[in-house]
Write a protein that holds these residues in place. Sequence first.
Motif, PDB file in Angstrom:
ATOM      1  N   TRP A 169       0.822  -1.210   0.000  1.00 39.13           N
ATOM      2  CA  TRP A 169       0.000   0.000   0.000  1.00 39.13           C
ATOM      3  C   TRP A 169       0.856   1.260   0.000  1.00 39.13           C
ATOM      4  CZ3 TRP A 169       1.272   2.550   4.415  1.00 39.13           C
ATOM      5  CH2 TRP A 169       1.717   1.781   5.491  1.00 39.13           C
ATOM      6  N   LEU A 170       2.047   1.179   0.629  1.00 38.03           N
ATOM      7  CA  LEU A 170       2.951   2.322   0.599  1.00 38.03           C
ATOM      8  C   LEU A 170       3.599   2.447  -0.782  1.00 38.03           C
ATOM      9  CD1 LEU A 170       4.361   4.652   1.958  1.00 38.03           C
ATOM     10  CD2 LEU A 170       6.015   3.046   2.943  1.00 38.03           C
ATOM     11  N   ALA A 171       3.910   1.323  -1.405  1.00 43.57           N
ATOM     12  CA  ALA A 171       4.435   1.353  -2.771  1.00 43.57           C
ATOM     13  C   ALA A 171       3.421   2.011  -3.705  1.00 43.57           C
ATOM     14  CB  ALA A 171       4.770  -0.062  -3.242  1.00 43.57           C
ATOM     15  N   ASP A 172       2.145   1.657  -3.557  1.00 42.44           N
ATOM     16  CA  ASP A 172       1.107   2.276  -4.382  1.00 42.44           C
ATOM     17  C   ASP A 172       1.065   3.788  -4.169  1.00 42.44           C
ATOM     18  OD1 ASP A 172       0.421  -0.158  -5.408  1.00 42.44           O
ATOM     19  OD2 ASP A 172      -1.491  -0.335  -4.340  1.00 42.44           O
ATOM     20  N   LEU A 173       1.160   4.213  -2.916  1.00 38.48           N
ATOM     21  CA  LEU A 173       1.119   5.639  -2.612  1.00 38.48           C
ATOM     22  C   LEU A 173       2.291   6.375  -3.243  1.00 38.48           C
ATOM     23  CD1 LEU A 173      -0.063   8.058  -1.008  1.00 38.48           C
ATOM     24  CD2 LEU A 173       1.384   7.351   0.915  1.00 38.48           C
ATOM     25  N   LEU A 174       3.486   5.817  -3.112  1.00 35.95           N
ATOM     26  CA  LEU A 174       4.671   6.460  -3.672  1.00 35.95           C
ATOM     27  C   LEU A 174       4.593   6.540  -5.198  1.00 35.95           C
ATOM     28  CD1 LEU A 174       7.424   4.797  -1.435  1.00 35.95           C
ATOM     29  CD2 LEU A 174       6.595   7.159  -1.306  1.00 35.95           C
ATOM     30  N   VAL A 175       4.094   5.480  -5.810  1.00 31.10           N
ATOM     31  CA  VAL A 175       3.961   5.483  -7.273  1.00 31.10           C
ATOM     32  C   VAL A 175       2.954   6.537  -7.711  1.00 31.10           C
ATOM     33  CG1 VAL A 175       3.129   4.133  -9.234  1.00 31.10           C
ATOM     34  CG2 VAL A 175       4.720   3.109  -7.615  1.00 31.10           C
ATOM     35  N   ASP A 176       1.813   6.605  -7.037  1.00 29.54           N
ATOM     36  CA  ASP A 176       0.809   7.614  -7.386  1.00 29.54           C
ATOM     37  C   ASP A 176       1.374   9.029  -7.282  1.00 29.54           C
ATOM     38  OD1 ASP A 176      -1.250   5.914  -8.024  1.00 29.54           O
ATOM     39  OD2 ASP A 176      -2.132   5.923  -6.024  1.00 29.54           O
ATOM     40  N   HIS A 202       8.488  -5.038  -5.194  1.00 35.09           N
ATOM     41  CA  HIS A 202       7.162  -4.490  -4.882  1.00 35.09           C
ATOM     42  C   HIS A 202       6.889  -3.188  -5.649  1.00 35.09           C
ATOM     43  CE1 HIS A 202       6.795  -7.587  -2.066  1.00 35.09           C
ATOM     44  NE2 HIS A 202       6.501  -6.925  -0.960  1.00 35.09           N
ATOM     45  N   MET A 203       7.862  -2.279  -5.647  1.00 33.27           N
ATOM     46  CA  MET A 203       7.664  -1.001  -6.319  1.00 33.27           C
ATOM     47  C   MET A 203       7.610  -1.183  -7.836  1.00 33.27           C
ATOM     48  SD  MET A 203       7.409   2.211  -5.126  1.00 33.27           S
ATOM     49  CE  MET A 203       8.505   2.337  -3.718  1.00 33.27           C
ATOM     50  N   LEU A 204       8.394  -2.094  -8.363  1.00 31.51           N
ATOM     51  CA  LEU A 204       8.390  -2.349  -9.801  1.00 31.51           C
ATOM     52  C   LEU A 204       7.035  -2.876 -10.253  1.00 31.51           C
ATOM     53  CD1 LEU A 204      11.905  -4.038 -10.176  1.00 31.51           C
ATOM     54  CD2 LEU A 204      11.325  -1.604 -10.264  1.00 31.51           C
ATOM     55  N   ILE A 205       6.459  -3.776  -9.468  1.00 36.49           N
ATOM     56  CA  ILE A 205       5.134  -4.300  -9.787  1.00 36.49           C
ATOM     57  C   ILE A 205       4.098  -3.182  -9.743  1.00 36.49           C
ATOM     58  CG2 ILE A 205       3.289  -5.809  -8.985  1.00 36.49           C
ATOM     59  CD1 ILE A 205       5.492  -7.379 -10.312  1.00 36.49           C
ATOM     60  N   ALA A 206       4.186  -2.313  -8.728  1.00 43.90           N
ATOM     61  CA  ALA A 206       3.250  -1.191  -8.623  1.00 43.90           C
ATOM     62  C   ALA A 206       3.372  -0.270  -9.831  1.00 43.90           C
ATOM     63  CB  ALA A 206       3.500  -0.419  -7.330  1.00 43.90           C
ATOM     64  N   LEU A 207       4.591  -0.001 -10.253  1.00 40.82           N
ATOM     65  CA  LEU A 207       4.802   0.837 -11.439  1.00 40.82           C
ATOM     66  C   LEU A 207       4.224   0.173 -12.681  1.00 40.82           C
ATOM     67  CD1 LEU A 207       8.467   2.003 -10.763  1.00 40.82           C
ATOM     68  CD2 LEU A 207       6.501   3.532 -11.081  1.00 40.82           C
ATOM     69  N   ALA A 208       4.478  -1.115 -12.848  1.00 44.74           N
ATOM     70  CA  ALA A 208       3.970  -1.825 -14.021  1.00 44.74           C
ATOM     71  C   ALA A 208       2.445  -1.793 -14.058  1.00 44.74           C
ATOM     72  CB  ALA A 208       4.475  -3.262 -14.026  1.00 44.74           C
ATOM     73  N   THR A 209       1.815  -1.939 -12.892  1.00 45.16           N
ATOM     74  CA  THR A 209       0.351  -1.932 -12.820  1.00 45.16           C
ATOM     75  C   THR A 209      -0.215  -0.587 -13.245  1.00 45.16           C
ATOM     76  OG1 THR A 209       0.393  -3.558 -11.026  1.00 45.16           O
ATOM     77  CG2 THR A 209      -1.612  -2.266 -11.279  1.00 45.16           C
TER      78      THR A 209
END
Length: 350
Positions: A169-176, A202-209
């Motif tokens: 959830w923090l990875a999602d926040l940082l990516v957004d 984790h962050m790479l997956i969030a970015l890809a999504t």
Amino acid sequence: MSNPASDNTFTRPLVRNLRQHVDDIEDTLPGKGTHSTAAAWVYTTVLIAWAEDHGLIRARLRAGAEAARKEHQRGGGTVADWIRRGLADLAAHPATACLADPRFNPMLAATPPDGPLDDLVAWWSADAPGLRYDVDDGPESITGLLPGELLQYITDERKRHALAQTPWWLADLLVDRTLIPAAREHRDETLLTCDPTCGTGHMLIALATELWELYTTGRLPDRPGRPPGGVTGWTPVSAGEAVKRIRAGVDGCELDPLTAAVARLRMTVYLGELLRRGGALPGPLTIARIPRGLVPRIVVGDSLLARKVSASEYAQLRPEQAAIVNLGMPDEPVSATGPEQLALPTGGAS
């Protein structure tokens, strides 16, 4: 629970059992410094079970593989060899071949006796929980979130390399908070991103999504946590083109070789899944069927030192990392997998 990978009632018993198998295997290995090897044997079975549960490889550890496994043993094969076959299945793609490289996987340093390995395989077959599950929120199980989380708990990488995964959830926040301003400023471009300490991805997956949604739909709508207004006005592209852009624009660097190998596995599988969903990869998703050119740009190295010291100084400070001068495949220069060499399907819905 919104996501089983974040549910302690699910993960704590799993971690406890895995750690016990690590201890049992470590007790059988001669000499000191064997924890990494024992943990790598157990962790490799985590990856095999996860891949098997998602149909990415043939049956190896679950109940459906029991007959083939027993036939293998009746023919004189060892349990260690059976697990190595599962490892070979995982390493069947150029992007994941590093998992079977001794520079990346400490499992290959020594072979435990069959006794504790037989117990480990029997546990996966009869008692271990499934690693494929539905989620209400957060990354799906196909992203490898759970295996990515488990590495920090059953190996000594938390101590050796300060491995502590960023919560999804923090990875999602940082990516957004970073991707949306960039998407507003650079419309219809391949957005370039980098996680210099990417862990298991984790962050790479969030970015890809997020990039998949942006590239294929042309927008990132409002949602809780996103900057107000989202992103609009992009030109949607095909699934194949979207994955090309993601692969060309999402980079990662990781200090620990095994951790980097896990990130490569996760990203390769997830990008293959996106191709499948977009209609650019027909049929079931398996590691062997993912396009060979789909090699995510995730390197092993110390991102704080790589451009600060000379090559000889770096080799002295980080000999383990300096021994890996490419993306994980012998004699493959980094430039050999640039975007211009990436051959992917271009079909699928726009």
